[in-house]
Design a protein around this motif. Structure first.
Motif, mmCIF file in Angstrom:
data_model
loop_
_atom_site.group_PDB
_atom_site.id
_atom_site.type_symbol
_atom_site.label_atom_id
_atom_site.label_comp_id
_atom_site.label_asym_id
_atom_site.label_seq_id
_atom_site.Cartn_x
_atom_site.Cartn_y
_atom_site.Cartn_z
ATOM 1 N N GLN A 3 0.808 -1.208 0.000
ATOM 2 C CA GLN A 3 0.000 0.000 0.000
ATOM 3 C C GLN A 3 0.842 1.259 0.000
ATOM 4 O O GLN A 3 0.331 2.354 -0.189
ATOM 5 N N GLU A 46 8.562 10.791 4.316
ATOM 6 C CA GLU A 46 9.337 9.634 4.763
ATOM 7 C C GLU A 46 10.818 9.819 4.429
ATOM 8 O O GLU A 46 11.698 9.564 5.271
ATOM 9 N N GLU A 65 -8.351 10.483 3.573
ATOM 10 C CA GLU A 65 -7.831 9.142 3.304
ATOM 11 C C GLU A 65 -6.320 9.167 3.136
ATOM 12 O O GLU A 65 -5.609 8.287 3.632
ATOM 13 N N ALA A 68 -4.708 9.449 6.533
ATOM 14 C CA ALA A 68 -4.720 8.181 7.268
ATOM 15 C C ALA A 68 -3.637 7.244 6.764
ATOM 16 O O ALA A 68 -2.914 6.619 7.561
ATOM 17 N N ARG A 69 -3.505 7.142 5.447
ATOM 18 C CA ARG A 69 -2.497 6.239 4.892
ATOM 19 C C ARG A 69 -1.086 6.737 5.188
ATOM 20 O O ARG A 69 -0.189 5.953 5.514
ATOM 21 N N GLY A 71 -0.235 8.612 7.700
ATOM 22 C CA GLY A 71 -0.018 8.422 9.129
ATOM 23 C C GLY A 71 0.426 7.017 9.461
ATOM 24 O O GLY A 71 1.309 6.802 10.305
ATOM 25 N N GLU A 72 -0.166 6.040 8.785
ATOM 26 C CA GLU A 72 0.242 4.647 8.986
ATOM 27 C C GLU A 72 1.670 4.435 8.481
ATOM 28 O O GLU A 72 2.492 3.777 9.143
ATOM 29 N N ARG A 73 1.970 5.006 7.335
ATOM 30 C CA ARG A 73 3.306 4.859 6.748
ATOM 31 C C ARG A 73 4.383 5.464 7.648
ATOM 32 O O ARG A 73 5.494 4.939 7.763
ATOM 33 N N GLU A 75 4.150 6.137 10.958
ATOM 34 C CA GLU A 75 3.922 5.864 12.381
ATOM 35 C C GLU A 75 5.222 5.560 13.118
ATOM 36 O O GLU A 75 5.408 5.935 14.280
ATOM 37 N N ARG A 76 6.145 4.922 12.436
ATOM 38 C CA ARG A 76 7.402 4.522 13.088
ATOM 39 C C ARG A 76 8.255 5.706 13.530
ATOM 40 O O ARG A 76 9.184 5.546 14.326
#
Length: 336
Positions: A3, A46, A65, A68-69, A71-73, A75-76
């Protein structure tokens, strides 16, 4: 991960240019803060977070959307990344709410994101059937269908001519109004069909001047779809407000990096940068007063483009124009 397979355009060069602002912050004893004003899938953010371990990135996007994506990418990276639901021209408000006085760099990767292009239900692409939405923020504003169904013919012609740079704007607008009297505008397939009928099928070939070689014409829907997207999202108005505000927010030594993908965007960026790159003193003045001196310095020579290898690997990079400047003095209020 699959994703997150999206590849950001000119990533290494953008990171390098942002890095000049980060280094300036370190030299001034400031915590480096970078704003990604068009977060998208978070690829540029990133790269910046990986390159600079002391940087905080504030990522802005109107698309929930995408936020959200991304943020997930990201998160680390913990609290080194903060995603905010906002349009880039809301930067001043966002920084005030976050208690950030100055930033070290601003990155704007303009236009429609890969996420929006690739999701059929968003209606950005003329090559796949979808509802005519085109809103980057699907919670607010008019859809492309509402524009087509409610705008007067003259206004539609103006938008298609100015934002799409389409020579057949008047004919297209007239056909849109005529067709909506029979059936409301609803799908991208519907509009693409009208444009093929009015403008041509786009699969012909045109002779190059002075030679016999043929070249493929762009699809007849391309310019009108671009115009509608710009109108629906107020993209040019947003850019015209966002970039001066971002330059104001930079500390001295901070950098502004902008990737444009069509000429209307690039003209705005070039004009705003040019105003700060030149002295405003009358010719022949022996000493230029500080308030009339250039307060930006170029980091790119004109507009940089993606190289052939990147274009082959990522065709969406073919039209990119990258410009960057560094702030070398207090922002000057330009006369209108």
């Amino acid at each position: 991960m699959e994703q997150f397979a999206h590849t950001p355009v000119l990533l290494d060069r953008c990171v390098e240019l942002v890095g000049a602002g980060v280094e300036a912050a370190r030299e001034r004893g400031l915590p480096p803060v970078v704003v990604d004003g068009t977060l998208g899938m978070g690829g540029h953010s990133e790269g910046i977070l990986e390159a600079f371990s002391d940087v905080t990135v504030i990522g802005l996007d109107r698309d929930r959307e995408a936020l959200a994506r991304a943020g997930e990418r990201l998160e680390r990276f913990g609290d080194r990344f903060r995603g905010v639901h906002a349009v880039d021209d809301e930067l001043a408000r966002v920084l005030e709410e976050l208690g950030i006085a100055q930033i070290s760099a601003i990155l704007l990767d303009l236009g429609v994101s890969s996420l929006q292009l690739d999701e059929d239900e968003r209606g950005f692409s003329y090559s796949r059937p979808a509802p005519l939405d085109m809103r980057m923020d699907q919670s607010a504003g008019l859809t492309a269908a509402e524009v087509l169904n409610t705008y007067p013919e003259d206004e539609l012609a103006r938008i298609i001519r100015e934002y799409g740079e389409e020579r057949e704007a008047r004919r297209i607008a007239r056909a849109v109004v005529a067709d909506r009297a029979e059936r409301p505008w609803e799908t991208s397939e519907q509009l693409a069909g009208l444009l093929e009928r009015v403008v041509g099928d786009g699969r012909g070939a045109a002779k190059r001047k002075g030679g016999g070689a043929n070249r493929k014409r762009s699809h007849p829907a391309k310019r009108t779809f671009q115009a509608l997207r710009i109108e629906v999202n107020r993209e040019l108005d947003s850019l015209s407000a966002a970039l001066p505000a971002a330059l104001e927010a930079l500390h001295e030594g901070g950098t502004a990096v902008v990737e444009s993908y069509q000429s209307l965007e690039d003209v705005i960026v070039k004009r705003i940068f040019a105003a700060g790159l030149r002295d405003q003193a009358p010719p022949g003045l022996p000493v230029v007063p500080p308030e009339m001196r250039a307060w930006l310095a170029p980091l790119t020579r004109g507009a940089e483009k993606a190289g052939p290898e990147e274009v082959e690997a990522n065709p969406r990079s073919a039209s990119v124009r990258l410009r960057a400047v560094q702030k070398i003095g207090p922002a000057r209020k330009e006369r209108r």
